[in-house]
Design a protein around this motif. Structure first.
Motif, PDB file in Angstrom:
ATOM      1  N   TYR A  16       2.987  -3.708   3.136  1.00 11.88           N
ATOM      2  CA  TYR A  16       3.124  -2.274   2.886  1.00 11.88           C
ATOM      3  C   TYR A  16       4.276  -1.808   3.817  1.00 11.88           C
ATOM      4  O   TYR A  16       5.162  -1.151   3.606  1.00 11.88           O
ATOM      5  CB  TYR A  16       1.791  -1.727   3.273  1.00 11.88           C
ATOM      6  CG  TYR A  16       2.004  -0.272   3.547  1.00 11.88           C
ATOM      7  CD1 TYR A  16       2.161   0.603   2.476  1.00 11.88           C
ATOM      8  CD2 TYR A  16       1.965   0.354   4.885  1.00 11.88           C
ATOM      9  CE1 TYR A  16       1.811   2.033   2.623  1.00 11.88           C
ATOM     10  CE2 TYR A  16       2.071   1.680   4.984  1.00 11.88           C
ATOM     11  CZ  TYR A  16       2.046   2.541   3.873  1.00 11.88           C
ATOM     12  OH  TYR A  16       1.977   3.834   4.000  1.00 11.88           O
ATOM     13  N   ALA A  26       4.656   4.485   2.249  1.00 12.19           N
ATOM     14  CA  ALA A  26       4.129   5.044   0.954  1.00 12.19           C
ATOM     15  C   ALA A  26       5.492   5.630   0.388  1.00 12.19           C
ATOM     16  O   ALA A  26       5.257   5.582  -0.904  1.00 12.19           O
ATOM     17  CB  ALA A  26       2.922   6.100   1.273  1.00 12.19           C
ATOM     18  N   TYR A  27       6.397   6.495   1.076  1.00 12.75           N
ATOM     19  CA  TYR A  27       7.449   7.057   0.142  1.00 12.75           C
ATOM     20  C   TYR A  27       8.288   6.105  -0.331  1.00 12.75           C
ATOM     21  O   TYR A  27       8.612   6.458  -1.668  1.00 12.75           O
ATOM     22  CB  TYR A  27       8.173   7.705   1.147  1.00 12.75           C
ATOM     23  CG  TYR A  27       7.526   9.037   1.638  1.00 12.75           C
ATOM     24  CD1 TYR A  27       6.273   9.748   1.011  1.00 12.75           C
ATOM     25  CD2 TYR A  27       7.622   9.437   2.994  1.00 12.75           C
ATOM     26  CE1 TYR A  27       5.823  10.689   1.577  1.00 12.75           C
ATOM     27  CE2 TYR A  27       7.029  10.622   3.656  1.00 12.75           C
ATOM     28  CZ  TYR A  27       5.963  11.284   2.864  1.00 12.75           C
ATOM     29  OH  TYR A  27       5.209  12.198   3.447  1.00 12.75           O
ATOM     30  N   SER A  28       8.508   5.015   0.170  1.00 10.99           N
ATOM     31  CA  SER A  28       9.270   3.767  -0.515  1.00 10.99           C
ATOM     32  C   SER A  28       8.506   3.334  -1.813  1.00 10.99           C
ATOM     33  O   SER A  28       9.064   3.300  -2.887  1.00 10.99           O
ATOM     34  CB  SER A  28       9.578   2.852   0.413  1.00 10.99           C
ATOM     35  OG  SER A  28      10.537   3.265   1.291  1.00 10.99           O
ATOM     36  N   ALA A  33       6.496   4.711  -3.399  1.00 14.58           N
ATOM     37  CA  ALA A  33       6.283   5.712  -4.769  1.00 14.58           C
ATOM     38  C   ALA A  33       7.644   6.000  -5.345  1.00 14.58           C
ATOM     39  O   ALA A  33       7.621   6.260  -6.645  1.00 14.58           O
ATOM     40  CB  ALA A  33       5.749   7.256  -4.059  1.00 14.58           C
ATOM     41  N   THR A  34       8.586   5.839  -4.585  1.00 15.91           N
ATOM     42  CA  THR A  34       9.800   5.803  -5.053  1.00 15.91           C
ATOM     43  C   THR A  34      10.164   4.695  -6.343  1.00 15.91           C
ATOM     44  O   THR A  34      10.572   4.916  -7.484  1.00 15.91           O
ATOM     45  CB  THR A  34      11.038   5.685  -4.133  1.00 15.91           C
ATOM     46  OG1 THR A  34      10.881   6.830  -3.352  1.00 15.91           O
ATOM     47  CG2 THR A  34      12.287   5.865  -4.911  1.00 15.91           C
ATOM     48  N   ASP A  54       7.955   5.201  -9.363  1.00 17.09           N
ATOM     49  CA  ASP A  54       8.172   6.139 -10.108  1.00 17.09           C
ATOM     50  C   ASP A  54       9.345   5.767 -11.214  1.00 17.09           C
ATOM     51  O   ASP A  54       9.316   5.966 -12.552  1.00 17.09           O
ATOM     52  CB  ASP A  54       8.928   7.364  -9.303  1.00 17.09           C
ATOM     53  CG  ASP A  54       9.628   8.396 -10.242  1.00 17.09           C
ATOM     54  OD1 ASP A  54       8.691   9.465 -10.788  1.00 17.09           O
ATOM     55  OD2 ASP A  54      10.844   8.518 -10.075  1.00 17.09           O
ATOM     56  N   LYS A  76       1.501   7.698 -12.023  1.00 18.91           N
ATOM     57  CA  LYS A  76       2.309   7.610 -10.926  1.00 18.91           C
ATOM     58  C   LYS A  76       1.663   7.193  -9.790  1.00 18.91           C
ATOM     59  O   LYS A  76       1.854   6.472  -8.917  1.00 18.91           O
ATOM     60  CB  LYS A  76       3.316   8.353 -10.925  1.00 18.91           C
ATOM     61  CG  LYS A  76       4.661   7.649 -11.996  1.00 18.91           C
ATOM     62  CD  LYS A  76       5.597   8.937 -11.895  1.00 18.91           C
ATOM     63  CE  LYS A  76       6.782   8.494 -13.125  1.00 18.91           C
ATOM     64  NZ  LYS A  76       7.842   9.586 -12.931  1.00 18.91           N
ATOM     65  N   THR A 121       0.816   4.299  -7.332  1.00 15.21           N
ATOM     66  CA  THR A 121       1.367   4.220  -5.837  1.00 15.21           C
ATOM     67  C   THR A 121       0.295   3.909  -4.955  1.00 15.21           C
ATOM     68  O   THR A 121       0.326   3.065  -3.847  1.00 15.21           O
ATOM     69  CB  THR A 121       1.766   5.500  -5.704  1.00 15.21           C
ATOM     70  OG1 THR A 121       3.064   5.811  -6.455  1.00 15.21           O
ATOM     71  CG2 THR A 121       2.327   5.668  -4.041  1.00 15.21           C
ATOM     72  N   CYS A 175      -0.009   0.598  -2.653  1.00 10.79           N
ATOM     73  CA  CYS A 175      -0.008   0.881  -1.317  1.00 10.79           C
ATOM     74  C   CYS A 175      -1.359   0.061  -0.561  1.00 10.79           C
ATOM     75  O   CYS A 175      -1.105  -0.425   0.243  1.00 10.79           O
ATOM     76  CB  CYS A 175      -0.160   2.469  -1.054  1.00 10.79           C
ATOM     77  SG  CYS A 175      -0.321   2.972   0.586  1.00 10.79           S
ATOM     78  N   CYS A 220      -3.678   3.535   2.381  1.00 11.58           N
ATOM     79  CA  CYS A 220      -3.931   4.134   1.048  1.00 11.58           C
ATOM     80  C   CYS A 220      -5.284   4.003   0.644  1.00 11.58           C
ATOM     81  O   CYS A 220      -5.770   2.749   0.787  1.00 11.58           O
ATOM     82  CB  CYS A 220      -2.867   3.938   0.023  1.00 11.58           C
ATOM     83  SG  CYS A 220      -1.388   4.394   0.635  1.00 11.58           S
TER      84      CYS A 220
END
Length: 164
Positions: free
Chosen positions: A38, A44-46, A48-49, A52, A83, A87, A91, A98
């Motif tokens: 992780y 988390a943002y990476s 999620a990208t 997506d 998504k 994610t 995560c 998460c």
């Protein structure tokens, strides 16, 4: 003489235990200092990208679109919700804090009648996304292993019958 031998044995045993405890502590420290998958993925943002992009690829994948059960599920499940769940799953599976609250893989995919060819098409899209974001090979392999561990819950066996 007997007492001295007992003292030597006790001393040797104590020394061995100290060395073993030190080795175990060193190993535990080394493991604790290794960043989780992780963390190596950027959090988390990476994740999620990447998710997506991956889901967007799946939505236009001709092999997957040929499966009527998948098309029907796409009409029912909002893209943003899918998504979000993917994610959260990545995560959590990669060692993040998460919490995945979605259904189990078997339960959420059994009605989709996913074939081996469709699974393979998904893996190709997954690898393309990982490559697009220059995810290092070590992390890619770990992710592919995690995803691969769900295969038996997602792909229908050839004896499961035909699509309806």
């Amino acid at each position: 003489m007997r007492i001295e031998l007992a003292r030597v044995s006790t001393t040797v045993l104590a020394a061995v235990m100290v060395v073993m405890a030190g080795t175990a502590t060193h190993t535990a420290r080394a493991q604790a200092t290794q960043p989780s998958l992780y963390e190596r993925l950027g959090g988390a943002y990476s994740i999620a990208t990447v998710v997506d992009d991956f889901i967007e690829r799946l939505l236009v994948n001709a092999t997957l679109n040929a499966n009527p059960a998948i098309n029907e599920a796409r009409r029912r499940v909002p893209k943003a919700g899918l998504k979000f769940h993917v994610t959260a799953l990545v995560c959590a599976a990669s060692g993040g804090a998460c919490n995945y609250t979605g259904r189990a893989m078997k339960e959420s995919h059994q009605h989709l009648n996913i074939t081996q060819a469709e699974w393979d098409a998904m893996v190709v899209d997954f690898k393309a996304t990982l490559n697009k974001f220059k995810v290092p090979q070590r992390e890619q392999q770990e992710l592919i292993t995690i995803v691969g561990s769900t295969r038996n819950d997602i792909v229908r066996s050839s004896s499961s019958g035909s699509r309806q």
